[in-house]
Scaffold this active site. Sequence first.
Site, PDB file in Angstrom:
ATOM      1  CB  THR A 317      -0.950   0.019   1.217  1.00  0.00           C
ATOM      2  OG1 THR A 317      -1.752   1.190   1.168  1.00  0.00           O
ATOM      3  CG2 THR A 317      -0.190  -0.015   2.530  1.00  0.00           C
ATOM      4  CG  HIS A 369       4.929 -11.393  16.704  1.00  0.00           C
ATOM      5  ND1 HIS A 369       5.876 -12.336  16.355  1.00  0.00           N
ATOM      6  CD2 HIS A 369       5.557 -10.537  17.551  1.00  0.00           C
ATOM      7  CE1 HIS A 369       7.013 -12.075  16.973  1.00  0.00           C
ATOM      8  NE2 HIS A 369       6.853 -10.990  17.708  1.00  0.00           N
TER       9      HIS A 369
END
Length: 406
Positions: A317, A369
């Site tokens: 992006t 994560h």
Amino acid sequence: MSILEMKVPSPGESITEVEIATWLVKDGDYVEKDQAIAEVDSDKATLELPAEASGIITLKAEEGDAVAVGQVVCLIDTSAAKPSGDAPAAEAPKAEEKKEEVKAAPAPAAQASTYATGSASPAAKKILDEKSIDPATIQGTGKDGRVTKEDAINAVPSMGTPTGGPRGTERKKMSMLRRKVAERLVEAKNTTAMLTTFNEVNLTEVNKLRSEFKDAFKAKHNVGLGFMSFFTKAVTRALELFPDVNSMIDGQDQIKFDFADISIAVSGPKGLMVPVVRNAELLSFRGVEAEIKRLATRARDGQITVDEMTGGTFTITNGGVFGSMLSTPIINPPQSGILGMHNIIERPVAVNGQVVIAPMMYIALSYDHRIIDGRESVGFLVAVKEALENPMELLMNNDPKKALEL
């Protein structure tokens, strides 16, 4: 009379309803077969709804209605003949206007000003003094305009706040696409262990290559040599080095991909859209630029299809086109990583022990994560940085003309 019921077709897998964004015809219009009669929003894209037959149309849904796939949205009378032309409407006879003399109400007599006008009674003056209000600024309601105790109690001190300006509000229903984007963003925040790591990139070498070859590249390929091809090539290289970033969680399993389908976030008329560049790892600079241009144009023209927005293993992006200096992009689920680009600012930096002015960009990697550890995330971002700071060797194999197909 032969009536055809037009039902909402399925725009793609997993889509169960759409929203009528705009009717392109009116109730009672004659429509031709395959003529676009409406624009409908799904949770992925805006699509046109073509007429299945020719005839007179009767609408069965309003703009803004959410309709299920398979639901009837209009009827077409296929037995109706096509109008030969609109006949001029006969002018309606004008009714003779009845003139009625209206007597104006007599204007109220102006209130005469006296010594009492604008003056305050002793009780009122005491209250106004405590409020630090000048009695002359109060419109008195007492006899002859005298300021009464009640006027003083109701008086509000002026704090310099502007009054009399517009204070209107507007409420409108969010489009289905906008609502789906909102749901996915909240889902990403609530269901992933999202973390963002940052780095900065010196784009001096990229700028040199673009300045040297952009004219020849444009002339030969009819597409510009932008930053997105360099970033896409740097990302696909980094994904090969750190395959955990190019993976996603499915239940208790990790799915890794041996290809890089790169989602490119673009701003469309209905909101954020994320078309996918398939097998970006196999595309040349020309191939990447041409495909991004094609998809971005289709998204902005409202022609993007669900298939062109489905899938994707990693997202890029570019908030820099709007002036963003730094951000923490949100993961595009079920993907596990997204790279945020930002604006390019010339800043003093140390290069080989010397302070120089260089075009610098902050880059950000948001990642899940649960599936990507710090070593992989930081290593991935460093690999992107290395490729962009040494594109000649790492992205072009020391042969820019061959890499750019010149």
